[in-house]
Design a protein around this motif. Structure first.
Motif, mmCIF file in Angstrom:
data_model
loop_
_atom_site.group_PDB
_atom_site.id
_atom_site.type_symbol
_atom_site.label_atom_id
_atom_site.label_comp_id
_atom_site.label_asym_id
_atom_site.label_seq_id
_atom_site.Cartn_x
_atom_site.Cartn_y
_atom_site.Cartn_z
ATOM 1 N N ARG A 1 -7.637 57.226 -2.203
ATOM 2 C CA ARG A 1 -8.686 56.321 -2.634
ATOM 3 C C ARG A 1 -9.945 57.125 -2.950
ATOM 4 O O ARG A 1 -10.320 58.019 -2.212
ATOM 5 C CB ARG A 1 -8.984 55.296 -1.558
ATOM 6 N N ASN A 2 -10.599 56.746 -4.030
ATOM 7 C CA ASN A 2 -11.799 57.451 -4.438
ATOM 8 C C ASN A 2 -12.932 56.432 -4.583
ATOM 9 O O ASN A 2 -12.896 55.602 -5.484
ATOM 10 C CB ASN A 2 -11.552 58.182 -5.755
ATOM 11 N N TRP B 1 -16.943 52.472 -7.537
ATOM 12 C CA TRP B 1 -18.320 52.309 -8.005
ATOM 13 C C TRP B 1 -18.378 52.328 -9.527
ATOM 14 O O TRP B 1 -19.014 51.476 -10.147
ATOM 15 C CB TRP B 1 -19.183 53.427 -7.415
ATOM 16 N N LEU B 2 -17.716 53.300 -10.128
ATOM 17 C CA LEU B 2 -17.729 53.438 -11.583
ATOM 18 C C LEU B 2 -17.021 52.272 -12.253
ATOM 19 O O LEU B 2 -17.474 51.767 -13.283
ATOM 20 C CB LEU B 2 -17.084 54.769 -11.982
ATOM 21 N N GLY B 3 -15.928 51.808 -11.667
ATOM 22 C CA GLY B 3 -15.220 50.658 -12.223
ATOM 23 C C GLY B 3 -16.096 49.424 -12.265
ATOM 24 O O GLY B 3 -16.180 48.736 -13.291
ATOM 25 N N TYR B 4 -16.783 49.140 -11.166
ATOM 26 C CA TYR B 4 -17.669 47.970 -11.144
ATOM 27 C C TYR B 4 -18.864 48.157 -12.082
ATOM 28 O O TYR B 4 -19.281 47.201 -12.746
ATOM 29 C CB TYR B 4 -18.148 47.670 -9.725
ATOM 30 N N LEU B 5 -19.419 49.347 -12.143
ATOM 31 C CA LEU B 5 -20.526 49.616 -13.065
ATOM 32 C C LEU B 5 -20.123 49.318 -14.501
ATOM 33 O O LEU B 5 -20.850 48.646 -15.244
ATOM 34 C CB LEU B 5 -20.993 51.068 -12.951
ATOM 35 N N LEU B 6 -18.958 49.793 -14.907
ATOM 36 C CA LEU B 6 -18.501 49.587 -16.273
ATOM 37 C C LEU B 6 -18.207 48.126 -16.562
ATOM 38 O O LEU B 6 -18.522 47.624 -17.649
ATOM 39 C CB LEU B 6 -17.277 50.453 -16.566
ATOM 40 N N LEU B 7 -17.613 47.421 -15.597
ATOM 41 C CA LEU B 7 -17.331 45.996 -15.802
ATOM 42 C C LEU B 7 -18.618 45.182 -15.901
ATOM 43 O O LEU B 7 -18.734 44.294 -16.755
ATOM 44 C CB LEU B 7 -16.440 45.461 -14.695
ATOM 45 N N VAL B 8 -19.596 45.486 -15.061
ATOM 46 C CA VAL B 8 -20.881 44.782 -15.124
ATOM 47 C C VAL B 8 -21.582 45.085 -16.447
ATOM 48 O O VAL B 8 -22.104 44.183 -17.107
ATOM 49 C CB VAL B 8 -21.772 45.159 -13.917
ATOM 50 N N ALA B 9 -21.590 46.357 -16.848
ATOM 51 C CA ALA B 9 -22.234 46.732 -18.116
ATOM 52 C C ALA B 9 -21.557 46.034 -19.292
ATOM 53 O O ALA B 9 -22.241 45.532 -20.196
ATOM 54 C CB ALA B 9 -22.205 48.246 -18.297
ATOM 55 N N GLY C 1 -13.100 50.551 -16.895
ATOM 56 C CA GLY C 1 -13.498 49.989 -15.608
ATOM 57 C C GLY C 1 -12.307 49.459 -14.830
ATOM 58 O O GLY C 1 -12.178 49.685 -13.619
ATOM 59 N N LEU C 2 -11.420 48.749 -15.516
ATOM 60 C CA LEU C 2 -10.211 48.242 -14.849
ATOM 61 C C LEU C 2 -9.302 49.381 -14.412
ATOM 62 O O LEU C 2 -8.687 49.321 -13.342
ATOM 63 C CB LEU C 2 -9.464 47.276 -15.769
ATOM 64 N N ARG C 3 -9.213 50.427 -15.217
ATOM 65 C CA ARG C 3 -8.398 51.594 -14.827
ATOM 66 C C ARG C 3 -8.953 52.252 -13.568
ATOM 67 O O ARG C 3 -8.201 52.642 -12.677
ATOM 68 C CB ARG C 3 -8.342 52.617 -15.968
ATOM 69 N N TYR C 4 -10.279 52.389 -13.506
ATOM 70 C CA TYR C 4 -10.893 53.003 -12.318
ATOM 71 C C TYR C 4 -10.657 52.134 -11.086
ATOM 72 O O TYR C 4 -10.394 52.662 -10.002
ATOM 73 C CB TYR C 4 -12.388 53.224 -12.518
ATOM 74 N N LEU C 5 -10.763 50.825 -11.235
ATOM 75 C CA LEU C 5 -10.553 49.943 -10.079
ATOM 76 C C LEU C 5 -9.100 49.983 -9.619
ATOM 77 O O LEU C 5 -8.821 49.886 -8.428
ATOM 78 C CB LEU C 5 -10.978 48.518 -10.408
ATOM 79 N N ARG C 6 -8.161 50.138 -10.537
ATOM 80 C CA ARG C 6 -6.754 50.265 -10.144
ATOM 81 C C ARG C 6 -6.503 51.575 -9.404
ATOM 82 O O ARG C 6 -5.646 51.649 -8.536
ATOM 83 C CB ARG C 6 -5.855 50.179 -11.370
ATOM 84 N N LYS C 7 -7.241 52.630 -9.794
ATOM 85 C CA LYS C 7 -7.080 53.931 -9.137
ATOM 86 C C LYS C 7 -7.650 53.909 -7.718
ATOM 87 O O LYS C 7 -7.191 54.655 -6.881
ATOM 88 C CB LYS C 7 -7.824 55.018 -9.917
ATOM 89 N N SER C 8 -8.684 53.113 -7.513
ATOM 90 C CA SER C 8 -9.372 53.154 -6.216
ATOM 91 C C SER C 8 -8.633 52.394 -5.137
ATOM 92 O O SER C 8 -7.734 51.643 -5.353
ATOM 93 C CB SER C 8 -10.786 52.610 -6.342
#
Length: 120
Positions: free
Chosen positions: A5-6, A11-19, A113-120
């Motif tokens: 888990r990273n 954090w980056l996934g949520y930032l991108l989805l919000v943006a 963003g979705l890819r980052y959230l799946r990785k985390s």
């Protein structure tokens, strides 16, 4: 083998989805009321540029490949160029670039963003 888990990816996934969400909402609001929506972009544009910087840094750090890096770099370049032209009031801002780049940025941010959230 499981991937660790990273928290940066979360954090980056949520930032991108919000943006992406705010950019889409601001664009739709702009279509209905340009004068009222214009001040919102002062905040949304900065959030988008931070999202680009963080994503490009993460792609470079993780050796994510040339295609994702170039895709994000081209979109970031166009967005940053138009943003700088807007805030400097140089007269070089191009409304057509905004119409084309905003949906591309929203789609890229949503995907990544979705890819980052799946990785985390």
């Amino acid at each position: 083998m499981t991937e660790s888990r990273n928290p940066l990816h979360t954090w980056l996934g949520y930032l991108l989805l919000v943006a992406a969400g705010l950019l889409t909402a601001a664009n739709l609001y702009f279509a209905a009321s340009p004068v009222a929506a214009t001040p919102l972009f002062n905040y949304v544009d900065v959030l988008v540029l931070v999202g680009f910087a963080a994503t490009i840094a993460e792609i470079i750090r993780s050796k994510g490949g040339a295609v994702p890096l170039c895709t994000f770099a081209i979109a970031a370049h166009l967005y940053a160029y138009n943003y700088i032209a807007k805030v400097s009031e140089s007269g070089l801002e191009n409304a057509t670039i905004w119409l084309l780049i905003d949906p591309v940025v929203a789609a890229l941010f949503l995907y990544k963003g979705l890819r980052y959230l799946r990785k985390s």
